[in-house]
Scaffold this motif. Sequence first.
Motif, PDB file in Angstrom:
ATOM      1  N   PHE A 105       3.483   1.430   4.276  1.00 46.55           N
ATOM      2  CA  PHE A 105       2.079   1.113   4.057  1.00 46.55           C
ATOM      3  C   PHE A 105       1.920  -0.212   3.328  1.00 46.55           C
ATOM      4  N   ASP A 106       0.858  -0.901   3.634  1.00 45.48           N
ATOM      5  CA  ASP A 106       0.365  -1.978   2.791  1.00 45.48           C
ATOM      6  C   ASP A 106      -1.156  -1.843   2.756  1.00 45.48           C
ATOM      7  N   THR A 107      -1.794  -2.615   1.922  1.00 51.25           N
ATOM      8  CA  THR A 107      -3.241  -2.451   1.743  1.00 51.25           C
ATOM      9  C   THR A 107      -3.978  -3.683   2.189  1.00 51.25           C
ATOM     10  N   SER A 108      -5.187  -3.424   2.617  1.00 53.50           N
ATOM     11  CA  SER A 108      -6.102  -4.509   2.926  1.00 53.50           C
ATOM     12  C   SER A 108      -7.416  -4.161   2.258  1.00 53.50           C
ATOM     13  N   GLY A 109      -7.577  -4.612   1.042  1.00 47.46           N
ATOM     14  CA  GLY A 109      -8.712  -4.176   0.239  1.00 47.46           C
ATOM     15  C   GLY A 109      -8.500  -2.718  -0.150  1.00 47.46           C
ATOM     16  N   ASP A 110      -9.473  -1.869   0.174  1.00 44.18           N
ATOM     17  CA  ASP A 110      -9.353  -0.440  -0.116  1.00 44.18           C
ATOM     18  C   ASP A 110      -8.771   0.331   1.062  1.00 44.18           C
ATOM     19  N   LEU A 111      -8.438  -0.370   2.141  1.00 41.35           N
ATOM     20  CA  LEU A 111      -7.958   0.302   3.340  1.00 41.35           C
ATOM     21  C   LEU A 111      -6.452   0.118   3.489  1.00 41.35           C
ATOM     22  N   TYR A 112      -5.804   1.205   3.898  1.00 42.62           N
ATOM     23  CA  TYR A 112      -4.367   1.158   4.102  1.00 42.62           C
ATOM     24  C   TYR A 112      -4.056   0.905   5.577  1.00 42.62           C
ATOM     25  N   ARG A 113      -3.019   0.088   5.756  1.00 41.11           N
ATOM     26  CA  ARG A 113      -2.492  -0.129   7.094  1.00 41.11           C
ATOM     27  C   ARG A 113      -1.017   0.238   7.076  1.00 41.11           C
ATOM     28  N   TYR A 114      -0.452   0.371   8.263  1.00 44.76           N
ATOM     29  CA  TYR A 114       0.944   0.814   8.326  1.00 44.76           C
ATOM     30  C   TYR A 114       1.720  -0.082   9.283  1.00 44.76           C
ATOM     31  N   ARG A 115       2.869  -0.576   8.767  1.00 42.52           N
ATOM     32  CA  ARG A 115       3.753  -1.383   9.590  1.00 42.52           C
ATOM     33  C   ARG A 115       4.934  -0.527  10.048  1.00 42.52           C
ATOM     34  N   LYS A 116       5.354  -0.788  11.255  1.00 41.89           N
ATOM     35  CA  LYS A 116       6.584  -0.190  11.759  1.00 41.89           C
ATOM     36  C   LYS A 116       7.378  -1.308  12.422  1.00 41.89           C
ATOM     37  N   ASN A 117       8.562  -1.558  11.829  1.00 37.37           N
ATOM     38  CA  ASN A 117       9.392  -2.680  12.292  1.00 37.37           C
ATOM     39  C   ASN A 117       8.603  -3.989  12.280  1.00 37.37           C
ATOM     40  N   GLY A 118       7.798  -4.122  11.224  1.00 34.71           N
ATOM     41  CA  GLY A 118       7.060  -5.356  11.046  1.00 34.71           C
ATOM     42  C   GLY A 118       5.768  -5.447  11.817  1.00 34.71           C
ATOM     43  N   GLU A 119       5.456  -4.458  12.627  1.00 36.62           N
ATOM     44  CA  GLU A 119       4.239  -4.472  13.454  1.00 36.62           C
ATOM     45  C   GLU A 119       3.250  -3.431  12.946  1.00 36.62           C
ATOM     46  N   TYR A 120       1.991  -3.817  12.862  1.00 35.44           N
ATOM     47  CA  TYR A 120       0.969  -2.832  12.525  1.00 35.44           C
ATOM     48  C   TYR A 120       0.810  -1.841  13.686  1.00 35.44           C
ATOM     49  N   VAL A 121       0.606  -0.551  13.337  1.00 35.12           N
ATOM     50  CA  VAL A 121       0.456   0.490  14.365  1.00 35.12           C
ATOM     51  C   VAL A 121      -1.011   0.880  14.476  1.00 35.12           C
ATOM     52  N   PHE A 122      -1.360   1.431  15.638  1.00 34.55           N
ATOM     53  CA  PHE A 122      -2.743   1.822  15.909  1.00 34.55           C
ATOM     54  C   PHE A 122      -2.760   3.184  16.625  1.00 34.55           C
ATOM     55  N   ASP A 123      -3.752   4.011  16.295  1.00 35.72           N
ATOM     56  CA  ASP A 123      -3.983   5.300  16.973  1.00 35.72           C
ATOM     57  C   ASP A 123      -2.687   6.099  17.126  1.00 35.72           C
ATOM     58  N   THR A 124      -2.076   6.424  15.980  1.00 35.49           N
ATOM     59  CA  THR A 124      -0.807   7.147  16.045  1.00 35.49           C
ATOM     60  C   THR A 124      -0.593   7.980  14.791  1.00 35.49           C
ATOM     61  N   ILE A 125       0.236   9.029  14.925  1.00 36.43           N
ATOM     62  CA  ILE A 125       0.673   9.849  13.792  1.00 36.43           C
ATOM     63  C   ILE A 125       1.949   9.235  13.249  1.00 36.43           C
TER      64      ILE A 125
END
Length: 404
Positions: A26-46
């Motif tokens: 995880f990393d943060t963007s303001g109050d929102l968390y994003r998730y990297r996998k192998n350096g890439e942000y992921v979308f619509d996934t568990i």
Amino acid sequence: MKNIKFGIVLVLFILILGNGVFATGFDTSGDLYRYRKNGEYVFDTIVYDKMEYYYINKDGFLEKNNWIEHDGKWYYATNTGKLYKDGKHIIEGKTYYFDNEAVMLTGWIEDIYYANEDGYLITGFQELIIPKTWIRDEEEIEEEVGWFYFGPDFKKVSAVDEAYVVKLIGDRRYCFDANGVMCTGWRQIKETDPIMKGYMYFVDVETDDFKYGEAVCNSWYAIDPPEEVLPNSDVKYFYFNATGYLKTANEGKYLKVKVNTKTYLFNEYGYTVYGIKKVDGEYYYFGNNEADCSMRTGRYTLNDGYGNPVEYYFDQNGTGYTGVYMNKLYNKGLLLKADEHSKYVAYKVDGYDRLVNTAGTIMKNKRKIKDGNGVEWTTNGSGVVTYTDEGEIMIPDEPIVTED
């Protein structure tokens, strides 16, 4: 020169990792968390991170406090973003069940709980499809649905160490087998001697008096006895006590029981009997049919078993009377009298020899009256024989008992 090139490559690699190009997490963007996998942000996934599941939505941010439908499955994200998993969780007042991969379950769960189409666990009585994989009694194997009861803990009621369990629900009793299927009809709840003491009956047709499946308690019920106990029997009348068990005598005995204001006689199979019965050496009369078989008192003209009318007298306790009543002589309830040919007969009752006529009336203060055989009899003021020339004193027969 080689050492300098290696150092430059190492520094670049460290800088790249430090910038997160190839990092996972995880990393943060303001109050929102994003998730990297192998350096890439992921979308619509568990995602699975540090033993927990999370959902990253279509915009690439961590979902919180919300239901999630993903790949045809439902999940719930908490206020931290973690997905509920590993059992029961309460959401807006309803309880749901999630597996170890955070998927919300429906239908039968561990063969104990049941979640409806909306996903929450149900309680109370429910009519449900019975899984074909369950091992069941042959007599019920064709049933595709059954009634179940789920308690406040959401668990179904089912027998554990016995064939059946009886559960008090509200003010009524119900029977469930090892699978939790509600059972109807006769059920042997306990092993007893005699066998019918352990049976209860659960109604299979709802009426004004009984709900479907409830045990008959504190009530009469007309039903065929269990086929395995009394094959091919007619309908009998049973009385079930407050806990649903039968009024039943011991083997080879009868049991006299007062129900409300009337007294009845039950045999070892738990149903009422009628007619003249011998109980503990005394004779009683319990009506002339199964539908009206309460104990009687008073005088009755009955059939002697051979088609002949016979008079009986039963005292206020229902006991067949022995002695003199209204100037007639009785033995164990049976009126004693002479036949037309004899005219007079003397019977020994209660240690006294009394002379009676063809109506059963006691012959008092008679002097040398002759019977049909010419034998003379003399009696005192109580009808007791004081003289006879070769007259025979009869020992009275006992009443003929009615067969069950």
